[in-house]
Design an enzyme around this catalytic site. Structure first.
Site, mmCIF file in Angstrom:
data_model
loop_
_atom_site.group_PDB
_atom_site.id
_atom_site.type_symbol
_atom_site.label_atom_id
_atom_site.label_comp_id
_atom_site.label_asym_id
_atom_site.label_seq_id
_atom_site.Cartn_x
_atom_site.Cartn_y
_atom_site.Cartn_z
ATOM 1 N N CYS A 50 -1.737 -14.037 -3.671
ATOM 2 C CA CYS A 50 -1.579 -14.490 -2.274
ATOM 3 C C CYS A 50 -1.698 -16.012 -2.185
ATOM 4 C CB CYS A 50 -2.591 -13.807 -1.367
ATOM 5 S SG CYS A 50 -4.314 -14.193 -1.753
ATOM 6 N N PHE B 52 -10.705 -5.468 -6.403
ATOM 7 C CA PHE B 52 -10.822 -6.318 -5.200
ATOM 8 C C PHE B 52 -10.415 -5.491 -3.975
ATOM 9 C CE2 PHE B 52 -9.453 -8.954 -8.816
ATOM 10 C CZ PHE B 52 -10.506 -9.857 -8.906
ATOM 11 N N ASP C 45 -5.430 -6.936 -6.710
ATOM 12 C CA ASP C 45 -5.156 -7.688 -5.484
ATOM 13 C C ASP C 45 -6.272 -8.705 -5.228
ATOM 14 O OD1 ASP C 45 -3.999 -8.500 -3.102
ATOM 15 O OD2 ASP C 45 -4.885 -6.872 -1.935
ATOM 16 N N ASP D 46 -15.409 -3.689 -5.573
ATOM 17 C CA ASP D 46 -15.553 -4.913 -4.791
ATOM 18 C C ASP D 46 -16.990 -5.403 -4.922
ATOM 19 O OD1 ASP D 46 -13.574 -6.212 -2.517
ATOM 20 O OD2 ASP D 46 -15.682 -6.663 -2.112
ATOM 21 N N ARG E 4 0.832 -1.203 0.000
ATOM 22 C CA ARG E 4 0.000 0.000 0.000
ATOM 23 C C ARG E 4 0.867 1.253 0.000
ATOM 24 N NH1 ARG E 4 -3.603 -3.458 3.262
ATOM 25 N NH2 ARG E 4 -2.586 -2.975 5.235
#
Length: 396
Positions: free
Chosen positions: A340, A228, A300, A250, A212
């Site tokens: 991730c 996202f 992300d 989102d 970030r």
């Protein structure tokens, strides 16, 4: 401790490198009848002591190592020592970032397998995901109370992986009082709302803090698309960095409502922030069809692969969204893209993004690599602790 697990000949090699897992196929025989989460001694095929572990009869990971020291007892003092070491390791990062929210215990990487503890202001939020963690929950809670006497402790063990350990999902207060609807934490001078009881994971994604901060360098007078976005924290850094506008996308309206409150909480310019309740895959295609372009895009997504069987499909998913992102980036634009999925190796992820550029008929330059923040360390004996991969790309 009466039970002993004897390993197959040659299966002690990983333990001599201090790797903390023993798989069911590596066990030759068991002396005694250990129960769920019981402490067992690990010996090689010749009967030599190797480690002390927690037994998990339902899992493919049949035992998780607590210690390689035969003289250590697995009790409250043991866990308090590990917790204090973990806190010490994070002190520099906590001070530098002015953090009131951080990961205190990162499971195997902090030598407490199956346990994740995040600190949000005066709340400690725990996930106890292995049989041994569940068995010693009382000791761990008391150890946390000794180290953080002013903190409340709440459990968020509401994840499916517990079922592999023969455990049911569970949440609730372990010590102190129920968390309020919102707890506010600070990182790098920004305030962020966290919903401990119903937010993702333990309430918030602490691991992306450094990424970030990296975004802030690429947003001055730029149009930013934050995909996202969850509760919009990449968007906060974009606004503070002086972006022309940021569009937060989102599928969750409650997450977007929190994202809007986070902008207001930090007294940033709400007029520069847009909030889109949309499926990212569909919206990206819509933007492409409309000819809409952005200067900077953050990609992300959630984890695409939980096991090796899903990895090929995950690669397709990452390739698809990065391809379309590049198609709606202005020439010379910046893409911050992440995976991730722990099974997605860094070099493979970079190859997937490179292939996406080819399909998008764009040239990509990899400018920087990003990974999980310093409070999510990777132990030398546990490379699996490295899961968050990020790339800062220039796209032409």
């Amino acid at each position: 401790m009466s039970s002993i697990l004897f390993l197959q000949a040659g299966r002690e090699k990983s333990l001599k490198r201090k790797h903390p897992w023993i798989f069911s196929k590596g066990i030759k025989k068991i002396k005694g009848k250990p129960g769920l989460g019981d402490t067992v001694e690990i010996q090689d095929s010749n009967g030599n002591y190797l480690a002390t572990a927690a037994y998990s009869p339902h899992s493919q990971i049949r035992a998780r190592i607590w210690t390689f020291d035969k003289n250590e007892t697995i009790d409250q003092a043991f866990f308090e020592k590990r917790i204090r070491r973990a806190l010490f390791a994070r002190e520099d990062a906590i001070k530098q970032g002015g953090l009131t929210g951080f990961r205190l215990i990162a499971a195997e990487s902090d030598s407490i397998p199956g346990v994740t503890i995040d600190k949000f202001d005066n709340y400690l939020v725990g996930q106890f995901l292995s049989a041994g963690a569940e068995r010693h929950k009382g000791d761990i809670v008391q150890a946390l109370r000794n180290v953080f006497p002013d903190c409340n402790i709440y459990e968020r063990s509401d994840v499916e992986v517990r079922k592999k350990e023969g455990l049911e999902p569970i949440t609730g207060v372990l010590w102190g009082v129920e968390p309020p609807e919102v707890v506010v934490i600070e990182e790098n001078g920004l305030k962020i709302e966290v919903n401990i009881k119903s937010g993702h994971k333990t309430g918030f994604y602490l691991d992306q803090r450094d990424s970030r901060a990296a975004l802030e360098r690429f947003v001055k007078d730029k149009t930013v698309l934050n995909c996202f976005c969850y509760t919009g924290t990449f968007g906060l850094y974009a606004l503070r960095g002086g972006c022309e506008s940021v569009t937060n996308v989102d599928v969750s309206q409650p997450a977007l409502d929190t994202a809007k409150r986070n902008v207001e909480l930090n007294e940033l310019d709400l007029n520069k922030a847009n909030f889109e309740k949309q499926d990212v895959f569909k919206l990206l295609r819509q933007y492409r069809d409309e000819g809409k372009k952005f200067d900077t895009i953050v990609m992300d997504p959630p984890k695409f692969a939980d096991n090796k069987a899903q990895l090929t499909g995950a690669c397709r998913g990452y390739k698809d969204i990065n391809m379309i992102a590049m198609q709606i980036l202005k020439p010379g634009g910046t893409l911050l893209t992440f995976s991730c999925s722990g099974l997605m190796e860094q070099n493979l992820f970079q190859k997937v993004v490179a292939d996406a550029a080819l399909d998008a008929n764009r040239d990509v330059l990899f400018m920087e690599r990003l990974n999980q923040a310093a409070d999510h360390p990777i132990a030398g004996f546990y490379p699996e602790g490295f899961y968050l991969k990020g790339l800062i790309c220039k796209v032409f």
